[in-house]
Design an enzyme around this catalytic site. Sequence first.
Site, PDB file in Angstrom:
ATOM      1  N   HIS A  30      30.285  51.338  39.663  1.00  0.00           N
ATOM      2  CA  HIS A  30      30.008  52.280  40.927  1.00  0.00           C
ATOM      3  C   HIS A  30      29.532  53.404  40.266  1.00  0.00           C
ATOM      4  O   HIS A  30      29.905  54.302  39.368  1.00  0.00           O
ATOM      5  CB  HIS A  30      31.156  52.543  41.612  1.00  0.00           C
ATOM      6  CG  HIS A  30      30.812  52.841  42.975  1.00  0.00           C
ATOM      7  ND1 HIS A  30      30.360  54.194  43.245  1.00  0.00           N
ATOM      8  CD2 HIS A  30      31.001  52.483  44.119  1.00  0.00           C
ATOM      9  CE1 HIS A  30      30.222  54.192  44.640  1.00  0.00           C
ATOM     10  NE2 HIS A  30      30.549  53.095  45.075  1.00  0.00           N
ATOM     11  N   ARG A  74      26.494  43.038  42.910  1.00  0.00           N
ATOM     12  CA  ARG A  74      26.938  42.693  44.443  1.00  0.00           C
ATOM     13  C   ARG A  74      26.528  43.717  45.297  1.00  0.00           C
ATOM     14  O   ARG A  74      26.304  44.884  45.150  1.00  0.00           O
ATOM     15  CB  ARG A  74      28.445  43.036  44.327  1.00  0.00           C
ATOM     16  CG  ARG A  74      29.383  42.732  45.455  1.00  0.00           C
ATOM     17  CD  ARG A  74      30.740  43.172  45.653  1.00  0.00           C
ATOM     18  NE  ARG A  74      30.976  44.591  45.180  1.00  0.00           N
ATOM     19  CZ  ARG A  74      31.315  45.367  45.775  1.00  0.00           C
ATOM     20  NH1 ARG A  74      31.765  45.431  47.214  1.00  0.00           N
ATOM     21  NH2 ARG A  74      31.477  46.674  45.487  1.00  0.00           N
ATOM     22  N   LEU A  85      43.620  41.886  50.418  1.00  0.00           N
ATOM     23  CA  LEU A  85      42.983  41.205  51.762  1.00  0.00           C
ATOM     24  C   LEU A  85      43.093  39.816  51.888  1.00  0.00           C
ATOM     25  O   LEU A  85      43.166  39.368  52.713  1.00  0.00           O
ATOM     26  CB  LEU A  85      41.500  42.000  51.811  1.00  0.00           C
ATOM     27  CG  LEU A  85      40.764  41.372  53.351  1.00  0.00           C
ATOM     28  CD1 LEU A  85      41.410  42.060  54.398  1.00  0.00           C
ATOM     29  CD2 LEU A  85      39.398  42.077  53.180  1.00  0.00           C
ATOM     30  N   GLU A  92      24.299  51.259  53.481  1.00  0.00           N
ATOM     31  CA  GLU A  92      24.697  51.421  52.016  1.00  0.00           C
ATOM     32  C   GLU A  92      23.514  51.012  51.240  1.00  0.00           C
ATOM     33  O   GLU A  92      22.484  50.265  51.604  1.00  0.00           O
ATOM     34  CB  GLU A  92      25.778  50.972  51.738  1.00  0.00           C
ATOM     35  CG  GLU A  92      27.269  51.560  52.411  1.00  0.00           C
ATOM     36  CD  GLU A  92      28.569  51.258  51.876  1.00  0.00           C
ATOM     37  OE1 GLU A  92      28.421  50.303  51.253  1.00  0.00           O
ATOM     38  OE2 GLU A  92      29.640  51.722  52.598  1.00  0.00           O
ATOM     39  N   SER A 108      43.262  46.271  45.249  1.00  0.00           N
ATOM     40  CA  SER A 108      41.844  46.795  45.027  1.00  0.00           C
ATOM     41  C   SER A 108      41.343  46.872  46.968  1.00  0.00           C
ATOM     42  O   SER A 108      40.726  48.053  47.116  1.00  0.00           O
ATOM     43  CB  SER A 108      40.848  46.054  44.392  1.00  0.00           C
ATOM     44  OG  SER A 108      41.369  46.280  42.968  1.00  0.00           O
ATOM     45  N   SER A 109      41.632  46.029  47.697  1.00  0.00           N
ATOM     46  CA  SER A 109      41.409  45.916  48.963  1.00  0.00           C
ATOM     47  C   SER A 109      41.618  47.356  49.713  1.00  0.00           C
ATOM     48  O   SER A 109      40.894  47.845  50.536  1.00  0.00           O
ATOM     49  CB  SER A 109      41.827  44.867  49.644  1.00  0.00           C
ATOM     50  OG  SER A 109      41.539  43.558  48.986  1.00  0.00           O
ATOM     51  N   ALA A 110      42.921  47.844  49.434  1.00  0.00           N
ATOM     52  CA  ALA A 110      43.303  48.908  50.196  1.00  0.00           C
ATOM     53  C   ALA A 110      42.489  50.324  49.895  1.00  0.00           C
ATOM     54  O   ALA A 110      42.647  51.318  50.379  1.00  0.00           O
ATOM     55  CB  ALA A 110      44.798  49.198  50.004  1.00  0.00           C
ATOM     56  N   TRP A 111      42.074  50.026  48.654  1.00  0.00           N
ATOM     57  CA  TRP A 111      41.219  51.494  47.993  1.00  0.00           C
ATOM     58  C   TRP A 111      39.692  51.267  48.627  1.00  0.00           C
ATOM     59  O   TRP A 111      38.781  52.328  48.464  1.00  0.00           O
ATOM     60  CB  TRP A 111      41.086  51.501  46.607  1.00  0.00           C
ATOM     61  CG  TRP A 111      42.643  51.719  46.008  1.00  0.00           C
ATOM     62  CD1 TRP A 111      43.700  51.393  46.648  1.00  0.00           C
ATOM     63  CD2 TRP A 111      42.918  52.413  44.966  1.00  0.00           C
ATOM     64  NE1 TRP A 111      44.707  51.849  45.907  1.00  0.00           N
ATOM     65  CE2 TRP A 111      44.318  52.363  44.780  1.00  0.00           C
ATOM     66  CE3 TRP A 111      42.355  52.711  43.634  1.00  0.00           C
ATOM     67  CZ2 TRP A 111      44.990  53.130  43.631  1.00  0.00           C
ATOM     68  CZ3 TRP A 111      42.905  53.581  42.741  1.00  0.00           C
ATOM     69  CH2 TRP A 111      44.113  53.464  42.867  1.00  0.00           C
ATOM     70  N   GLN A 124      36.369  51.785  50.183  1.00  0.00           N
ATOM     71  CA  GLN A 124      36.203  52.924  51.289  1.00  0.00           C
ATOM     72  C   GLN A 124      34.927  52.662  52.235  1.00  0.00           C
ATOM     73  O   GLN A 124      34.935  53.019  53.555  1.00  0.00           O
ATOM     74  CB  GLN A 124      35.717  54.378  50.356  1.00  0.00           C
ATOM     75  CG  GLN A 124      36.784  54.927  49.691  1.00  0.00           C
ATOM     76  CD  GLN A 124      36.458  55.982  49.167  1.00  0.00           C
ATOM     77  OE1 GLN A 124      35.344  56.499  49.019  1.00  0.00           O
ATOM     78  NE2 GLN A 124      37.385  56.803  48.586  1.00  0.00           N
ATOM     79  N   HIS A 156      33.903  48.828  38.617  1.00  0.00           N
ATOM     80  CA  HIS A 156      34.407  48.875  40.096  1.00  0.00           C
ATOM     81  C   HIS A 156      34.425  47.574  40.704  1.00  0.00           C
ATOM     82  O   HIS A 156      35.516  47.481  41.420  1.00  0.00           O
ATOM     83  CB  HIS A 156      33.220  49.524  40.679  1.00  0.00           C
ATOM     84  CG  HIS A 156      33.366  49.821  42.466  1.00  0.00           C
ATOM     85  ND1 HIS A 156      34.477  50.404  42.888  1.00  0.00           N
ATOM     86  CD2 HIS A 156      32.838  49.280  43.396  1.00  0.00           C
ATOM     87  CE1 HIS A 156      34.597  50.387  44.207  1.00  0.00           C
ATOM     88  NE2 HIS A 156      33.538  49.731  44.390  1.00  0.00           N
ATOM     89  N   ARG A 172      22.971  49.262  43.182  1.00  0.00           N
ATOM     90  CA  ARG A 172      24.022  50.151  42.363  1.00  0.00           C
ATOM     91  C   ARG A 172      23.702  49.870  40.875  1.00  0.00           C
ATOM     92  O   ARG A 172      24.264  51.082  40.298  1.00  0.00           O
ATOM     93  CB  ARG A 172      25.405  49.236  42.847  1.00  0.00           C
ATOM     94  CG  ARG A 172      26.024  49.804  43.972  1.00  0.00           C
ATOM     95  CD  ARG A 172      27.251  49.476  44.339  1.00  0.00           C
ATOM     96  NE  ARG A 172      27.935  49.950  45.471  1.00  0.00           N
ATOM     97  CZ  ARG A 172      29.195  49.357  45.723  1.00  0.00           C
ATOM     98  NH1 ARG A 172      29.855  48.793  45.393  1.00  0.00           N
ATOM     99  NH2 ARG A 172      29.758  49.953  47.210  1.00  0.00           N
TER     100      ARG A 172
END
Length: 521
Positions: A234, A374, A16, A115, A43-46, A48, A339, A280
Amino acid sequence: MKIIQTDRIIIVGAGLGALYAALKLAPRPVVMISPERLGEGASSAWAQGGVAAAMDAADSAQSHASDTVKAGDGTVDQDIADLVTQDARTHILNLTALGTPFDRTKSGDYVMSREAAHSFARVVRVKGDQAGAEIMAALIERVRETPSIQVLEGTMALDLDMTDGRVSGIVLQSTDAARSAPVILRGSAVLLAGGGSGGLYALTTNPPRIRGQVIGLAARAGAIIADAEFVQFHPTAMDVGEDPAPLATEALRGEGAILTNDHGERFMQALHPDAELAPRDIVARAIFAQTQAGRRPVLDTRDVLGEGIKTQYPAVAEACARNRIDPAIEPIPVAAAAHYHMGGIATDTEGRASLDNLWVCGEASSTGLHGANRLASNGLLEALVFARICAEGIAQSVPETPASPIEITFEEGETPLDPEAVSQLRQTMTAHVGVVRDATGLKAALRKIAALEAANKANVSFLNMTATATLIAVSALNREESRGAHCRSDFPDTFSGDGQRSKLTLSEALAMRSHICKEAS
């Protein structure tokens, strides 16, 4: 070594941050170094969950910043948190204009998810759990249409090229199994946007090639690395034996899904007032403790989503189907998996690293936004904000000149990567530098990393991995407290007051590693 000179700006990465920066730099000529085809392996494409932004009229950037600081457990840079959260809305609107099909209500408002550790539903999503993939698809389409952007697919960066103490380019090679001889590519500026370090761990949600190489190559060139010890695990990776592990997005818990163990006990309520929506790090340690105790933890979506999970969260549904799990009638087994790396190459407010002519954005950077932990869905947001900041800084530093397309012919050359060495490194990181750490394990990890490095020193890509692994382990050993995602069983308390960010060079980390190895001999 063959040298190729170009007037293009070199962007290492194809996620990204890299795509967004390339578009922001247009019409300045850019070349992107992409190990895979665009849209694959990033990683950006994964991702969710989505992008965190205060889009609701009842929400505010100030509230978002406050949640970010609170989640970061004392080491967030307040100025950076303010900068990023105030910019968030602009980037959502920009992504919308670029064609990202964000989920909308019947009245046209953005659908917002809540979240972990957010005080408000402010995560903008696409098709439930498709945010990363859909944002990437929209940006890739625009990149393909932009004549100033050249993409070198099937290539990866190995080193930074330095001239008179200044970054002048990169050393790259092909990514096929044989691995080519390295080539020097010199350009007008270098932006690193090549991902984090999750793949250094045996249990991870990151794509296979994301193993700390970009952080490592900058560290080997002398760049200062910040907050390396802070690795986020995660809590709800699917425990189904896949590598990488599929992710059960945090938005499921935002919908009301609960965590139980194989005895049917709901264990988060006793640990935190927010239960499943605690920060988290807290949820990840609870999951890890259940696993260590032999109580198989699961995520139960049955009551809140039922059959709806299969249409509202297609990525989760697909992963469940692959593993013969029907989430409408049975819970999903989960485990804590590496993660996101909060640490990385230290940057200033303009995205500049400590090395001249080098900018960094995305997970490879450490801007001070994430602190020790994060806040959910702040990762994509940070990549967007700092991609713009870096692009603007580079544009001010580099004159707008035309550039011819780059042509590279690779030759056979480097020693192939040893998959067994990579496997041993990943097992070492999971066993000794994982969710819970102690001095004995961290020192054992450093000795093993040193041995693996010595046995594989002919492969530069592996040296980049071991450089990052060393920095994480040394920084974790140096921080004799537990804070955020960094948990020391031998130092369980957190120092009073605000925490201090850690900063370290690879030479300092290697000196400490050498001392530890000598102690054991």
